[in-house]
Motif scaffolding. Structure first.
Motif, PDB file in Angstrom:
ATOM      1  N   PRO A  27       0.969  -1.142   0.072  1.00 50.38           N
ATOM      2  CA  PRO A  27       0.118   0.209   0.063  1.00 50.38           C
ATOM      3  C   PRO A  27       0.848   1.236   0.175  1.00 50.38           C
ATOM      4  CG  PRO A  27      -0.830  -1.649   1.610  1.00 50.38           C
ATOM      5  CD  PRO A  27       0.646  -1.945   1.050  1.00 50.38           C
ATOM      6  N   ALA A  28       1.855   1.244   0.809  1.00 50.63           N
ATOM      7  CA  ALA A  28       2.819   2.186   0.778  1.00 50.63           C
ATOM      8  C   ALA A  28       4.405   1.665   0.545  1.00 50.63           C
ATOM      9  CB  ALA A  28       2.853   3.037   2.027  1.00 50.63           C
ATOM     10  N   ASP A  29       4.882   1.535  -0.738  1.00 49.59           N
ATOM     11  CA  ASP A  29       6.027   1.171  -1.091  1.00 49.59           C
ATOM     12  C   ASP A  29       7.265   1.433  -0.063  1.00 49.59           C
ATOM     13  OD1 ASP A  29       4.897  -0.272  -3.124  1.00 49.59           O
ATOM     14  OD2 ASP A  29       5.778   0.941  -4.608  1.00 49.59           O
ATOM     15  N   GLU A  30       8.017   0.410   0.251  1.00 45.76           N
ATOM     16  CA  GLU A  30       9.120   0.777   1.311  1.00 45.76           C
ATOM     17  C   GLU A  30      10.474   0.500   0.451  1.00 45.76           C
ATOM     18  OE1 GLU A  30       9.165  -1.743   4.435  1.00 45.76           O
ATOM     19  OE2 GLU A  30       7.363  -0.996   5.504  1.00 45.76           O
ATOM     20  N   THR A  31      11.338   1.629   0.475  1.00 39.64           N
ATOM     21  CA  THR A  31      12.567   1.423  -0.257  1.00 39.64           C
ATOM     22  C   THR A  31      13.869   1.657   0.661  1.00 39.64           C
ATOM     23  OG1 THR A  31      11.865   2.817  -2.172  1.00 39.64           O
ATOM     24  CG2 THR A  31      14.096   2.915  -2.100  1.00 39.64           C
ATOM     25  N   ARG A  32      14.662   0.818   0.830  1.00 38.78           N
ATOM     26  CA  ARG A  32      15.693   0.819   1.506  1.00 38.78           C
ATOM     27  C   ARG A  32      17.059   0.640   0.883  1.00 38.78           C
ATOM     28  NH1 ARG A  32      14.103  -0.623   6.737  1.00 38.78           N
ATOM     29  NH2 ARG A  32      11.911  -1.644   6.795  1.00 38.78           N
ATOM     30  N   LYS A  33      18.092   1.186   1.522  1.00 39.09           N
ATOM     31  CA  LYS A  33      19.460   1.052   1.013  1.00 39.09           C
ATOM     32  C   LYS A  33      20.313   0.521   2.093  1.00 39.09           C
ATOM     33  CE  LYS A  33      23.303   3.846  -1.251  1.00 39.09           C
ATOM     34  NZ  LYS A  33      24.256   3.568  -0.383  1.00 39.09           N
ATOM     35  N   ASP A  34      20.829  -0.577   1.594  1.00 39.34           N
ATOM     36  CA  ASP A  34      21.810  -1.424   2.826  1.00 39.34           C
ATOM     37  C   ASP A  34      20.978  -1.748   4.085  1.00 39.34           C
ATOM     38  OD1 ASP A  34      23.878  -1.575   1.056  1.00 39.34           O
ATOM     39  OD2 ASP A  34      24.704   0.453   1.662  1.00 39.34           O
ATOM     40  N   GLY A  35      19.460  -1.870   3.760  1.00 44.05           N
ATOM     41  CA  GLY A  35      18.764  -2.282   4.923  1.00 44.05           C
ATOM     42  C   GLY A  35      18.275  -1.188   5.554  1.00 44.05           C
ATOM     43  N   VAL A  36      18.532   0.164   5.393  1.00 45.77           N
ATOM     44  CA  VAL A  36      17.997   1.111   5.967  1.00 45.77           C
ATOM     45  C   VAL A  36      16.954   2.060   5.403  1.00 45.77           C
ATOM     46  CG1 VAL A  36      18.586   3.698   6.948  1.00 45.77           C
ATOM     47  CG2 VAL A  36      20.384   1.609   7.178  1.00 45.77           C
ATOM     48  N   LEU A  37      15.626   2.185   5.647  1.00 44.64           N
ATOM     49  CA  LEU A  37      14.632   2.635   5.189  1.00 44.64           C
ATOM     50  C   LEU A  37      15.077   4.292   4.613  1.00 44.64           C
ATOM     51  CD1 LEU A  37      11.711   2.274   4.686  1.00 44.64           C
ATOM     52  CD2 LEU A  37      11.124   3.561   6.577  1.00 44.64           C
ATOM     53  N   VAL A  38      14.726   4.426   3.535  1.00 44.59           N
ATOM     54  CA  VAL A  38      15.158   5.599   2.894  1.00 44.59           C
ATOM     55  C   VAL A  38      14.016   5.963   1.754  1.00 44.59           C
ATOM     56  CG1 VAL A  38      16.403   4.729   0.801  1.00 44.59           C
ATOM     57  CG2 VAL A  38      16.925   6.908   1.525  1.00 44.59           C
ATOM     58  N   SER A  39      13.859   7.511   1.625  1.00 43.60           N
ATOM     59  CA  SER A  39      12.930   8.023   0.987  1.00 43.60           C
ATOM     60  C   SER A  39      13.332   7.901  -0.506  1.00 43.60           C
ATOM     61  CB  SER A  39      12.488   9.446   1.039  1.00 43.60           C
ATOM     62  OG  SER A  39      13.651  10.322   0.827  1.00 43.60           O
TER      63      SER A  39
END
Length: 569
Positions: free
Chosen positions: A93-105
């Motif tokens: 419903p709200a896509d989650e984006t992560r870089k190296d496991g850390v949530l990022v916009s």
């Protein structure tokens, strides 16, 4: 470069890539019929997956938000000069984006990648009509469904001209700020043209803006508004104005009716005077004359009878005359009475008219106020417009000159940056010559019209879809090599199988062979998705170059569970 694509979806087939040439193969199963295709194997889905992981907006209508994939996490791993990192995106419903496991916009991630891959800082990204991460990336990961293979210079069929010019100028090493400024000036010119067209037709003379007419109209409105204000300020509303007005109208009608009656009696008196004159002239002498003319002689007895007739006639005439005179007297009396009545009514009417002239009806006051409001609105509009429109014609001419100057500046910039221009021409020529034995042409310069930068490509061969796709192939390698020299390159080029649609086996082999050579020379990565049919077209030269050596371990098939996701949806 991309080292791996994976997912927590159990049926997903992970893909692992190395440096240089990587071929993602879609193979037809032996049981497949002639009409079966590899459209559902996931070659194109691989392209879409990379865009999905790196996208900044959620698209609820794409494959990754379908019931079978919703909630799945997709991961792309990258290696940049030994620096390893991974980017993942989980659909939901709200896509989650992560870089190296850390949530990022997503927007922050793209800013970071824009700097890392293309050398774009936040200040440039915030500018209007500047190069943007997504537009640049789409030249190195083209989408067929967006028309990415239809034109070498466009990353999508809907890409605007300014965006293409800015991106290509940036990647090829020309001054990208010139097409940026050109688009700004075009916007200003468009606004000026729109403003010009908004002017009322009454202010135009022979199609040109007439400020003198506008000023004359404003001067007239200034005078008219003051007059209306004075009229309203001095106006007095008469109570019962409409009733008084109705009474005045009734009195006027009475006077009209009496005058009409007087005209009738004057006609009657004239008729009576005529009749009285005719009676006075009537006698029997005419009868006697008639008898004499007929030669008849009357005796004394007959003469006596004629005298009696004459006496009777005279009495009748007297009676008739007396009656007419009495009728005339009566008519004259009626005239006198009516004239007196008219004088009386006129006195009353004069009083009513004097009262009506001393004021106005409330409806009239309302109407006058409405008129004043309309005049004041037009007056205020003109007072606001005239300063804005006073120089609109000059602005349009100035902007046209600015646009022409910028187009000339673009042409001059291409000529002055000789190294970049010649390098681009040589790269495109050598790439196309490797495929077709004859060099293709690349023409860069200013456009003939107001477009800005013009880039035209051509290679030998008949006009066809395959020729266009090979122009895209050659142009993309030009972009890869030119942008890498300026450190504005993500490290990889990705094509799906559409790049080889309509291309014969010889050109496919040469294209793959050239791609591998360039990857080695430039130290970059080329990933291409292919159908096994296209690979089978190639005449093998195992001693020189064998593309099968670059096929990934994971091979997709057209079986129900043989695609990238392992499911059909």
């Amino acid at each position: 470069m991309i080292t791996e694509v994976s997912s927590d979806l159990e049926t997903f087939k992970p893909l692992r890539f190395g440096p240089g040439l990587n071929i993602l193969l879609a193979e037809r199963h032996k049981k497949s019929g002639d009409r079966d295709t590899r459209n559902g194997t996931g070659k194109t889905s691989f392209i879409e997956l990379v865009h999905f992981v790196l996208s900044d907006k959620r698209n609820g209508g794409d494959d990754f938000h379908k019931p079978d994939l919703i909630g799945s996490n997709f991961v792309c791993r990258f290696s940049d000069h030994g620096n390893e990192y991974e980017i993942s995106r989980k659909s939901g419903p709200a896509d989650e984006t992560r870089k190296d496991g850390v949530l990022v916009s997503p927007s922050d991630l793209r800013k970071e990648l824009a700097q890392k891959w293309f050398g774009l800082n936040s200040e440039v990204l915030s500018e209007k009509y500047a190069p943007k991460f997504g537009a640049l990336l789409s030249y190195f990961i083209r989408k067929e469904r967006n028309g990415g293979f239809a034109n070498p210079t466009l990353n999508a069929s809907t890409q605007s001209g300014w965006d293409s010019q800015v991106c290509l100028s940036y990647l090829l090493g020309f001054d990208w700020r010139l097409p940026q400024q050109l688009q700004v000036k075009k916007d200003q010119k468009k606004d000026a043209d729109t403003l010009y067209k908004m002017i009322k037709s009454g202010y135009l003379s022979d199609g040109e803006l007439d400020l003198n007419k506008m000023q004359a109209r404003l001067d007239f409105l200034d005078r008219e508004v003051e007059r209306k204000r004075d009229e309203i300020a001095s106006a007095q509303v008469v109570d019962g104005y409409r009733e008084q007005e109705a009474t005045a109208n009734d009195l006027t009608a009475q006077i009209r009716s009496l005058n009409e009656a007087n005209l009738s009696d004057l006609d009657l008196i004239e008729s009576i005077d005529t009749a009285i004159s005719e009676v006075a002239d009537a006698n029997v002498a005419g009868v006697k004359s008639l008898y004499h003319q007929a030669g008849v002689f009357f005796g004394d007895q007959v003469r006596k009878r004629l005298e009696q007739v004459e006496e009777f006639h005279n009495k009748v005439a007297q009676n008739r005359s007396s009656h007419l005179r009495r009728e005339k007297q009566l008519a004259q009396q009626r005239l006198s009475d009516r004239r007196n009545e008219i004088l009386r009514i006129q006195g009353a009417l004069s009083e009513k008219l004097s009262l009506l002239r001393s004021g106005i009806a409330i409806e009239r006051l309302t109407y006058l106020q409405s008129e004043l409001n309309g005049l004041e609105a037009e007056q205020a509009d003109l007072r606001q417009q005239i300063p804005r429109f006073r120089n609109v014609s000059d602005d349009r001419r100035r902007l046209k000159r600015d646009i022409d100057d910028l187009i000339d500046a673009i042409g001059d910039d291409v000529l002055e940056r000789e190294d970049q221009r010649r390098s681009a021409l040589n790269i495109f020529a050598s790439t196309s010559q490797y495929l077709y034995d004859e060099p293709g042409s690349l023409i860069i310069g200013r456009s003939k019209g107001v477009g800005g930068m013009s880039i035209e490509t051509d290679i030998v061969g008949k006009k066809s879809g395959g020729k266009t796709h090979m122009q895209v192939f050659c142009f993309d390698w030009l972009l890869a090599e030119a942008s890498q020299r300026q450190d504005r390159f993500p490290g990889f080029v990705i094509h799906d199988s559409h790049v080889f649609d309509g291309v014969d086996g010889r050109q496919i082999r040469l294209a793959l062979e050239l791609a591998q050579k360039k990857c080695v020379d430039l130290g970059i990565q080329y990933i291409v998705a292919m159908n096994s049919d296209d690979l089978d077209k190639i005449e093998w030269d195992t001693d020189h170059f064998d593309p099968r050596d670059f096929v990934l371990d994971t091979v997709l098939t057209d079986e129900p569970d043989g695609g990238l996701f392992g499911i059909r949806f």
